[in-house]
Every structure is written in C-alpha cells, then in structure tokens.
Design a protein around this motif. Structure first.
Motif, PDB file in Angstrom:
ATOM      1  N   UNK A 187      47.149  49.555  37.948  1.00 31.19           N
ATOM      2  CA  UNK A 187      45.766  49.101  38.083  1.00 31.19           C
ATOM      3  C   UNK A 187      44.739  50.056  37.512  1.00 31.19           C
ATOM      4  N   UNK A 213      42.262  48.575  35.148  1.00 29.81           N
ATOM      5  CA  UNK A 213      41.193  47.779  35.756  1.00 29.81           C
ATOM      6  C   UNK A 213      40.142  48.677  36.392  1.00 29.81           C
ATOM      7  N   UNK A 220      36.259  48.829  35.608  1.00 25.67           N
ATOM      8  CA  UNK A 220      35.215  48.912  36.625  1.00 25.67           C
ATOM      9  C   UNK A 220      34.277  50.081  36.326  1.00 25.67           C
ATOM     10  N   UNK A 246      41.442  54.666  56.162  1.00 22.85           N
ATOM     11  CA  UNK A 246      42.690  54.159  55.609  1.00 22.85           C
ATOM     12  C   UNK A 246      42.746  54.377  54.104  1.00 22.85           C
ATOM     13  N   UNK A 274      44.360  52.767  51.913  1.00 26.50           N
ATOM     14  CA  UNK A 274      44.267  51.507  51.182  1.00 26.50           C
ATOM     15  C   UNK A 274      42.811  51.099  50.984  1.00 26.50           C
ATOM     16  N   UNK A 275      42.014  51.301  52.016  1.00 27.73           N
ATOM     17  CA  UNK A 275      40.609  50.891  51.918  1.00 27.73           C
ATOM     18  C   UNK A 275      39.868  51.800  50.949  1.00 27.73           C
ATOM     19  N   UNK A 295      40.333  50.773  47.476  1.00 30.47           N
ATOM     20  CA  UNK A 295      39.590  49.576  47.079  1.00 30.47           C
ATOM     21  C   UNK A 295      38.127  49.878  46.804  1.00 30.47           C
ATOM     22  N   UNK A 304      36.492  49.177  43.389  1.00 29.92           N
ATOM     23  CA  UNK A 304      36.307  47.751  43.115  1.00 29.92           C
ATOM     24  C   UNK A 304      35.088  47.216  43.870  1.00 29.92           C
ATOM     25  N   UNK A 305      34.961  47.633  45.120  1.00 33.79           N
ATOM     26  CA  UNK A 305      33.825  47.168  45.919  1.00 33.79           C
ATOM     27  C   UNK A 305      32.516  47.643  45.282  1.00 33.79           C
ATOM     28  N   UNK A 331      31.961  48.403  42.219  1.00 39.54           N
ATOM     29  CA  UNK A 331      31.707  47.700  40.967  1.00 39.54           C
ATOM     30  C   UNK A 331      31.116  46.323  41.226  1.00 39.54           C
ATOM     31  N   UNK A 332      31.635  45.635  42.243  1.00 38.02           N
ATOM     32  CA  UNK A 332      31.080  44.318  42.562  1.00 38.02           C
ATOM     33  C   UNK A 332      29.617  44.453  42.945  1.00 38.02           C
TER      34      UNK A 332
END
Lengths: 364, 322
Positions: free
Chosen positions: B237, B240, B244, B285, B287-288, B291, B294-295, B297-298
C-alpha cells in the motif's frame, strides 16, 4: 452515426479483448514451463467437471456478481467506484452484527435482516466519498481508495478489540448461531431429486444475486431514476440542463453501488464462513471492476463475466493444487482482462472501426 | 522519552519516508503532465522484485537497481501506451498495472526461485549497505549535534540521499527549466502547448518515463536497502500512501517532502507504541495509526483544510481535433 453495428460493439469488442488476454496468459504459462492446453483442461475439469467444482464456481460468481453490479451502477452514472472492497468489508460487519446480536427465529428472516444490514453498511461506507464528490468535488476514485484502507483498519480494530470472543487469539468473531446458517445448493436441490455436492459453498445467495441482476436491469432501463442516472453519466451538462441534480444522482448511484457491494457479505460471511474473519473479501471488490468492464456494465453481461471469473477462480485454485502454477496466475489474467477491456479498449476498437468502415464503403 | 530515542524515531522516519518520497515525486511528474497514475504501487512492486531477483542472481546490487528501474519503466510505458497513444482510461490502466505487477512478481519469483513467491535473502554486495559519513564517529561525542549527525544524517543507504536530493532537483526541473514549464503546461492546458508547436505526446511520454525511473528507485530501495530481499506484496500500500502524500502536498515538490516525512513518522510510530504511550499517555492501536494518512488525505481532499486542486487537464486524454 455509429461506425460499428451494435452487435460488434457489444459482442465482438469484448470477445477480441478476451482472446487477447487469453493468448497473453497462455504465453505466460508457456514462459514458466507449463503446458497451456493441459492447464485449460485442468481448469475446466476442476471448475466445471463436477457439482463440487460448480459449487465453488457459482459461489465465487455470486461474490463477483454483486461487486460487478456495484461497479456497473456507478459506471452508468459516470463514477468509478474502486471502493467495492471496503464496502464489502463493512457489509460483512453489518452481517456479523445482525447475525450475532439479533435472535432470529428462522434463516429466511435472518437472511432478510442480514441483507438489509449488509446493504446499509455498504451504502454507508460509500456515502462519505459520494458526498465529498457531489458537494466538494473530491475525486471519487481517490477517496474510495482511501476508504478501502480506512475500512480495513476499522475492521481490524473492531475484530481485534471489540468482537473477538474472549480467550480466542484469532482476529475473528464468534461463529454465527445455527439458525442463521443458509441452505446450500445441496440442501435446495435435494428435494428436487438432484444430488449436488454437499461440501461446496454455493448457497441460496446465488438466487438473490440473480434477483439483484434483474432488479438492477429494471432500475437502469425501466425507471425514471435509471434514466436520470444514465443520462447524467453520458453528459453532465446535458443532464443538468434537463433539470437533473448532480448531487442527488451522484449520491443515489453511489449508495446503490455501495449497497450492492455490501450485499456480497451475505454470500461470503453468512453463507460460507459463518463468522467474520479479517480478510473475508479476498479482493472480490477489485474483481468487480474487471467483471463490470468485461460485461460492458450491462447486468446480463455482468452475469456472464461473473461466471467466467468464478470459473477462473476455481480453476486457478485447482491449477495451484495440481501443478506448480501459483494462484497468482488468476491475478495476471484479471489484470490482462482489465487492461484490454478497459484501458486498451481503443486499441481493439480502432482497427475494427476501420474494418467496418471499409466494408460499408464497398457496399455503397 | 530520552533524546536518543527521539533521534532513533526520526531515523526510522527517514527510512520509511524514503520510498514514499521517491514514489510521490514519481507521481508528481506524471500528474503534473496530466497523466493520473494510480499504478505507482504496481511499478514499485515490480521494481522491488526485479532488483532483488537480479541482485540475488548476479550478486551486484547495481545491476539489480538497473533491472528494477527497467522493469518499472516497462510498466510506465504500458501506462503511456494505454493512456496517451490509445487514449484509454488512465485510472483503469493504473488498476490493471497494479494487478499485473502483483500477479507477475509472484509468478516469476516462484518460477525462478521456488521459495513461495520470494527471492533468496540478499547478502554482501547484493544489498545497499549503509554509508557512514565522514567524521560520524569523532563528531558523535558533541552533545545534541553529535547524535543527530551520527544517528540521523549518517548511516543511510545511498538511495536515501538520492531521494532527498531529488526534491530540490524536481523543484528546479519543474520551475526553473523550459522542459518543466512545458511539462506543467501540458497538465493544465495541452491545447495551448500544442498550438505553440510543442509535442503533447512527447512531453507526456517523457513525464511517464521519469515517473517509471523514480518508482524503480523506490522499489529497489524497498527490497535491497530497507529489507534484504523480495517478499510477496511487499509494497504493502505504499504506492497509495505516496498518492495520498501527493494530494496532501498539492502537487508540489517541497510539500511532498514534508508530507512523506509526516507519513513516514506515522509509520515509525506504528512500530513504537511505547513512544506514543509515553508522550500522550494513551494506547493507540497500530492499525488505526496506519489509517491516519488516508483519513488526513480525505480531509484535505474534502477541502476543509486548504483545498487541493489537481492539474486541470489531469486524467483527460488529449485529442488534437474535435
């Protein structure tokens, strides 16, 4: 005036693309020192030679049917929904919540409830990118890619921290209760006197996928809404001039698309695994892109393409089992199909158009 | 948290930011010329495999690097043929390239090495070794500056320095040369460039090829410097995240450096949950945290914090006559 007759556009162009992809795949198989003819034989017997093979082929096809329809509906509105993967993941979460926390009296009701939950969760995951596209002009391709990753992280968090049964190391939910288990094709066909493999995962969801196929066709070509979606996809200024709201159409098309992708979860999560695991979608959301391109975004074409990819998937698994060809061969074939039917479409179309033009001149 | 931990955290930030930076600059060239590229991930993966494979077979990391760049350029050219020559959909072409790379790398790795889709571990001359800058040891005793020089600035592989040097170079090419001006123009208004008698197709192919070279460097870094060998889907990833970062940087070279360093820091923190706990007193976490790019970038894309406006002609094939 169109240069090519309609049948050539609908049948010839995808067929030639498929042949090109097949030829290149054969070259790849040759290059790694295997026999392509033998490989095809193995795939056909493995995927279509027994009810067991068919059961897997149809199971995969059901997944791809949902994600393919999802991509198609968005395509018709001129939107590229690359987020089927994330939407299907979240759909799985919806199914898991519905199955684990609601005491269903019978599987039919459970199926209905889980379908609604899956569609809602999938649609919700498509709603934010759709809103951002409609209202803020953020490119939907980028936002849906980002939402795939965010979805994976959310699911990871939920499975590891919230829904994992105590004492279990596996990042997965508990097994769904017995009553929510869906009848497989074996259970359905037995009363009709047809014996179907007991261990294949194809289940009643296949029928629902077929139903979804017909509904999508009806929606797109027999309703006002479908007409508006298609005209918006063909020409945004034209649609605006006709009084169609871009915001409303973008939202509705993406919500339907997300719901369809989410619905995939009743097949893989409720029908097969009967619990929610971490990587339940296994790339089916992306295969939906290949399926939609191959099927020319028409529900009937998508059905055929989904079955083709179901065959490739099951056949590929058999190949990996019996030869030294790894499963990734299917990923290559999938990439080639996307490349030829999607990106290199004009490469196939241009010479064909020239040919038809020549034929027409000769007639005249 | 003591000072040395902090410097080490920054050190791994630099390591993790390097592939992102190279891929981000690759995307910058391509998208500034009006060619959307979501195939960065695939090109990186292909380059990671071929550089590790050739390095393993030949024993020379430099031959590996060349092979990696060449393979990434082949994929770039494929993207160019599809999106420039045949005016296909650039996004679909990018998706196809990602899958093609994901499948082919494992297929070929299995055929060549039979190790379940990985290359043998690289050793000695088949890897990029860290470079110790002059005086790193003798200056290390100086407080504050010493550890920073020894741990953070010195001791990276050559590709890290190349990546950081690419930032001013990219800026100079894009904003101080005639080629750069034309390249940016072709991404905003190709018709104007065409009217001026400059080849739109030629410029776009040039941009796509530069993109291939940079993605090749990024991929080679992954398998021959950051890790010792190729494993299946090792780009994980990153292509990606680079995409971003490109949006985050609003398609500008210096901002690309800051964005990739920020995302690199997230990556470094992901592996050090103890540091976050010491700093903020909460357990986050991994994992969070992963992310978070990505968050962010949104949010940037949504235009709530400074709107990101892409090059105007991005994603549209250029047709001379209508």
């Amino acid at each position: 005036m169109d240069v090519m007759p309609k049948w050539a556009e609908v049948i010839l162009v995808p067929l030639i693309s498929l042949v090109l992809a097949a030829v290149l795949s054969a070259i790849v198989i040759l290059a790694i020192g295997e026999d392509p003819v033998e490989a095809v034989n193995l795939m056909v017997t493995g995927a279509l030679g027994s009810t067991y093979g068919w059961g897997y082929t149809l199971y995969y096809a059901t997944n791809f049917l949902f994600t393919g329809l999802a991509v198609s509906v968005a395509f018709h509105a001129g939107l590229f929904n690359i987020g089927g993967e994330g939407q299907a993941m979240l759909g799985g979460l919806g199914v898991a919540l519905a199955c684990l926390f609601i005491p269903w009296p019978h599987w039919t009701l459970a199926l209905l409830g889980a379908s609604v939950a899956a569609a809602l969760f999938g649609a919700a995951w498509a709603a934010i990118p759709a809103f951002l596209q409609a209202k803020r002009g953020s490119h939907i391709v980028i936002t849906t890619i980002m939402f795939n990753f965010i979805g994976a992280a959310v699911l990871n968090y939920v499975l590891v921290n919230l829904m994992r049964p105590p004492g279990s190391m596996d990042p997965a939910t508990a097994r769904f209760p017995e009553v929510t288990h869906l009848p497989t094709l074996h259970d359905i066909l037995l009363p009709l006197g047809i014996s179907f493999s007991r261990s294949a995962p194809a289940n009643v969801t296949f029928v629902i996928a077929l139903l979804a196929c017909v509904l999508v066709w009806f929606l797109l070509w027999r309703t006002w809404l479908g007409y508006e979606i298609r005209s918006y996809g063909k020409s945004e200024p034209g649609a605006k001039y006709a009084g169609i709201s871009p915001v409303v159409i973008t939202m509705i098309a993406m919500l339907i698309s997300g719901a369809l992708a989410g619905l995939m979860a009743i097949n893989n999560v409720m029908g097969e695994a009967e619990r929610l695991v971490l990587n339940a979608v296994e790339g089916a959301g992306f295969i939906g892109i290949a399926v939609a391109l191959m099927g020319r975004s028409h529900p009937f074409g998508v059905l055929l393409a989904a079955i083709l990819f179901g065959f490739l998937y099951q056949g590929g698994a058999e190949l990996a089992l019996w030869t030294s060809i790894p499963r990734e061969l299917i990923v290559v074939i999938q990439a080639l199909v996307i490349l030829f039917t999607g990106a290199l479409d004009n490469m196939v179309r241009m010479p064909l158009e020239r040919l038809f033009l020549m034929l027409r001149r000769r007639e005249a | 948290m003591d000072f040395l931990t902090f410097v080490q955290l920054l050190d791994s930030t630099v390591r993790l930011a390097t592939p992102l930076l190279l891929a981000c600059l690759a995307g910058l060239f391509s998208e500034r010329a009006g060619i959307f590229d979501i195939g960065l991930e695939g090109k990186m993966l292909a380059a990671a495999f071929f550089s590790a494979a050739i390095a393993a077979l030949s024993g020379s990391v430099w031959l590996g690097l060349l092979a990696g760049i060449a393979s990434s350029m082949v994929f770039s050219l494929l993207h160019g043929v599809a999106s420039i020559t045949f005016r296909g959909n650039q996004l679909i072409s990018g998706v196809a390239i990602n899958f093609l790379a994901a499948g082919l790398t494992v297929l070929i790795a299995q055929d060549w090495f039979s190790q379940g889709g990985r290359t043998p571990s690289l050793m000695g001359g088949a890897r990029f070794e860290p470079i110790t800058l002059p005086f790193a040891e003798s200056l290390g005793a100086i407080p504050i500056f010493g550890p920073i020089y020894r741990e953070l600035i010195s001791g990276h592989s050559i590709l890290v320095y190349v990546a950081f040097a690419m930032v001013p170079l990219t800026w100079w090419i894009l904003f101080r040369t005639r080629f750069g001006l034309r390249l940016r123009a072709v991404g905003e208004n190709p018709a104007a460039v065409d009217t001026a008698g400059v080849s739109v197709v030629g410029l776009r192919y040039a941009a796509v090829i530069i993109c291939g070279v940079l993605c090749g460097l990024a991929g080679a870094y992954l398998s021959t410097a950051l890790q010792a060998g190729f494993v299946k889907d090792m780009s994980a990833g990153r292509g990606f995240i680079a995409l971003a970062a490109l949006i985050f940087a609003k398609w500008r070279p210096w901002y690309a450096l800051y964005a990739t360093l920020l995302f690199g820091l997230f990556g470094a923190l992901e592996t050090r949950p103890d540091v976050i706990e010491a700093l903020f007193g909460i357990r986050v976490q991994g994992a969070l945290l992963g992310a978070l790019p990505y968050v962010m970038t949104v949010i940037i894309l949504a235009g709530f914090v400074g709107k990101a406006i892409p090059p105007r002609a991005g994603g549209e094939p250029y047709v001379k006559e209508r």
